[in-house]
Write an enzyme that holds these catalytic residues in place. Structure first.
Site, PDB file in Angstrom:
ATOM      1  N   LYS A 198       0.837  -1.202   0.000  1.00  0.00           N
ATOM      2  CA  LYS A 198       0.000   0.000   0.000  1.00  0.00           C
ATOM      3  C   LYS A 198       0.870   1.249   0.000  1.00  0.00           C
ATOM      4  CE  LYS A 198      -0.471   0.000   5.051  1.00  0.00           C
ATOM      5  NZ  LYS A 198      -1.399  -0.035   6.195  1.00  0.00           N
TER       6      LYS A 198
ATOM      7  N   TYR B 252      12.616  31.208   8.594  1.00  0.00           N
ATOM      8  CA  TYR B 252      11.314  31.746   9.005  1.00  0.00           C
ATOM      9  C   TYR B 252      11.178  31.800  10.523  1.00  0.00           C
ATOM     10  CZ  TYR B 252       9.426  31.291   4.260  1.00  0.00           C
ATOM     11  OH  TYR B 252       9.175  31.432   2.924  1.00  0.00           O
TER      12      TYR B 252
ATOM     13  N   MET C 130       9.539  24.968   2.771  1.00  0.00           N
ATOM     14  CA  MET C 130       8.872  24.102   1.819  1.00  0.00           C
ATOM     15  C   MET C 130       9.865  23.385   0.902  1.00  0.00           C
ATOM     16  SD  MET C 130       5.918  24.948  -1.032  1.00  0.00           S
ATOM     17  CE  MET C 130       4.666  25.327   0.192  1.00  0.00           C
TER      18      MET C 130
ATOM     19  N   ARG D  21     -10.813  -0.326  14.938  1.00  0.00           N
ATOM     20  CA  ARG D  21     -10.537   0.490  13.761  1.00  0.00           C
ATOM     21  C   ARG D  21     -11.343  -0.036  12.575  1.00  0.00           C
ATOM     22  NH1 ARG D  21      -4.610   0.862  10.992  1.00  0.00           N
ATOM     23  NH2 ARG D  21      -5.145  -1.305  10.564  1.00  0.00           N
TER      24      ARG D  21
END
Length: 371
Positions: free
Chosen positions: A43, A264, A312, A142
């Site tokens: 997956k 930042y 980013m 779940r």
């Protein structure tokens, strides 16, 4: 995928390591009295490593049972494995999607009465008895058929008319904590449920569950993260080989003075003269912002700390102690390497290795060893 010359970072996947990990897990399932088949969970694009090359490597090792989470993943995987391979879709069938599952020769993992009814309706419509896996909730709350559903199956076997269970499964909540009491409770509950399905293979052991011993192995192991080198039982020595390495290129070098701010939020203020390297990777590539001020890159095996906030597309490093000839724009620094594993990075970010791997972005130049 970007070209090698243009890329800001390079992700290397060692398929030899994936194959070695699969062989190790398969050996653990080879018990004295019974042997468990070893499947593979692919997956999330094989946990970020690339479904197609990983599937090919595992097929070469003899793996013929695979798991995906979503139907679309299973449809994609069907084109990559031999026709006789079994592909289970762990999220089962969404309303209206049962025909696609059948058309692509996928086996749904039925998790609740609605999914069971959806699959039975298709069986009636096609006049066939359709294969399925049945998942039971044994303590995780779940996914999986609940206790009331088990009682209904016990009282009304006709509820499965049109469905042929070919696998009974559940999922362990605390398998990475070998001494956790829930492991034994879940195993006992699972064994009680599987008694309702004599002769049907069973699967409980996920990656960490494989290392809990033969009582948890049943007929099918289904490792995922362990195939890719994630530590299955944190705290000891990892018996698995790391399958990924990652390097990012230097974009710029600069010298700054005491009191200068980096990044930042002005979270880093230079305590003295520093040399700062900016590298071409950031949280858009999956390198978590939570690593700001907590992680390292490596230059020729020497650790250089992250300073400032992970951006980013870039990260700034303090390379003051690195000799100038050892680092320059265009050269690479290591982020996943012998000195720093996926699990190390996860610990620095306050998360797990699974998240680090599955966040690996699409902007890397990817290279495969053993393809």
């Amino acid at each position: 995928m970007p070209s090698a010359a243009r890329a800001g970072a390079y992700l290397t996947v060692d398929l030899h390591a994936v194959r070695a990990n699969y062989r190790h897990l398969r050996t653990l399932g080879a018990g004295v009295q019974r042997s468990a088949e070893c499947g593979a969970v692919l997956k999330a694009d094989a946990y970020g490593l690339g479904m197609a090359p990983v599937a090919a490597a595992l097929v070469a090792e003899g793996c013929r049972t695979f798991f995906t989470a979503h139907l679309d993943e299973g449809m994609r995987l069907r084109t990559m494995v031999p026709p006789e391979a079994t592909i289970y879709v762990m999220h089962g069938v969404m309303p209206g999607a049962a025909r696609d599952c059948l058309a692509h020769d996928l086996v749904p993992v039925l998790n609740d009465p609605g999914q069971l009814d959806e699959w039975r309706a298709l069986a009636r419509e096609t006049g066939r008895v359709l294969p399925a896996a049945l998942q039971f909730d044994t303590g995780m709350a779940r996914m999986g058929l609940a206790g009331a559903d088990v009682e209904r199956l016990r009282q009304d076997p006709a509820w499965l008319d049109g469905v042929r269970p070919q696998l009974i499964m559940s999922h362990l909540a605390c398998a990475d904590e070998a001494q956790h009491p829930l492991n034994a409770r879940q195993c006992q509950r699972f064994d009680a449920v599987r008694a309702l399905f004599p002769g049907v293979p069973a699967s409980l052991a996920n990656s960490s569950g494989v290392f809990l011993g033969p009582a948890f192995h049943h007929e099918l192991l289904r490792p995922g993260a362990a195939l890719y080198g994630i530590h299955p039982q944190p705290g000891g020595v990892n018996p698995l080989a790391q399958a990924v390495s990652l390097a990012a290129r230097v974009v710029q070098l600069r010298s700054i003075d005491a009191g200068d701010i980096v990044g930042y939020g002005a979270r880093y203020v230079a305590p003295g003269p520093r040399r700062i390297a900016t590298i071409a990777i950031g949280y858009a590539d999956g390198w978590l912002r939570a690593l700001s001020g907590r992680s390292y890159a490596y230059v020729d095996g020497v650790a250089v700390p992250f300073v400032g906030t992970v951006s980013m597309d870039s990260i700034t490093l303090d390379v003051t102690g690195v000799q100038e000839e050892r680092i320059a724009p265009g050269q690479s620094v290591d982020l996943l390497c012998a000195q720093q594993t996926v699990d190390d990075v996860a610990a620095q970010a306050g998360t797990i290795g699974y998240e680090v791997l599955t966040r690996l972005g699409s902007r890397f130049y990817r290279q495969y060893i053993g393809l």
